[in-house]
Design an enzyme around this catalytic site. Sequence first.
Site, short mmCIF file in Angstrom:
data_model
loop_
_atom_site.label_atom_id
_atom_site.label_comp_id
_atom_site.label_asym_id
_atom_site.label_seq_id
_atom_site.Cartn_x
_atom_site.Cartn_y
_atom_site.Cartn_z
N ASN A 51 126.33 84.96 -38.58
CA ASN A 51 125.39 85.79 -39.33
C ASN A 51 125.79 87.27 -39.25
O ASN A 51 126.79 87.64 -38.63
CB ASN A 51 123.97 85.62 -38.77
CG ASN A 51 122.96 85.30 -39.84
OD1 ASN A 51 123.01 85.85 -40.94
ND2 ASN A 51 122.04 84.40 -39.53
N ASP B 86 119.59 88.32 -37.62
CA ASP B 86 119.86 87.51 -38.81
C ASP B 86 120.77 88.34 -39.72
O ASP B 86 121.73 88.94 -39.26
CB ASP B 86 118.55 87.11 -39.48
CG ASP B 86 118.68 85.86 -40.35
OD1 ASP B 86 119.66 85.76 -41.10
OD2 ASP B 86 117.79 85.00 -40.30
#
Length: 290
Positions: free
Chosen positions: A149, A199
């Site tokens: 990510n 994220d």
Amino acid sequence: MTFHISRLIETAYSLAECPTWDEKTNKLLWADIQGHTIQAMDWTSKSIETYSFDNEVGSFGLTDDGRLIVAVWDKIILFDPQSGEKTTLAEIESDLPQTRLNDGKVGPDGAFWVGTMDTSSPREPIANLYRVDATGEVSHIRDGLQVSNGLAWSPDGTWLYHSDSSPGWVEAYTFDPASGSLGAKMLYVQQTNETGRPDGATIDTEGNYWSAGVSAGVLNCFAPDGSQIHAIAMPVPKPTMPCFCGTNLDQLVVTSLQPGGEGPDSLSGSLFLVEGHGHKGLPTHRFRSL
């Protein structure tokens, strides 16, 4: 500093991700991962076009010829929004049904950088990071990941940032923007469930790294030296990725996902506009096609 956060549109998605600004068309695009689509919204009229795919869309990027490069489960596809034509450029981990393609971005080298994630629970470190060029050549970059990510590059293209959401670290590599080769690696940031495991991410013009803290309902901003500048409380528990957009790249949009068990009136899964941050983003890199 006071921040004002509002809902960008009324629609909510199970898992909205990968917001991407296209300055050539004045559109904001994002992935509706579980809906197998990419949404493209005209920034002025707010009208939305939908592009559908055969499986989950982990991420995508813009190309220099008006197409999109799209990560669809285990395939890298070149998609023409005008004609609808889809061409498979590469396959990645098609022999591993447990993984799928996840966060991906085009780098300053004109290649598509994309990682995979373990879709099972508990997750194992079986995922990887890859670089895909215009010929379809897939180069393996890093292994031992659970959820690849947080890809982003410094304003001058000499640093690559990359995270693994499960253990919560963000690494930084020295980067050659001409060749795409990596140099020395260092730990940039270490996050926890409480501070917001990383994220999706983006970079502003000052080189600050903006990271969606998916485990803590925050949008974190870190200076180039790794010190924290902002921890912005979002109105939802699981933001997924920020993106600077708008004509002057001074509008900040954050996507989010819907956790299980939330009621029908939840804002989760919405796109949010964050105002009052005082920062500007960078133009989106484009995939160099043949």
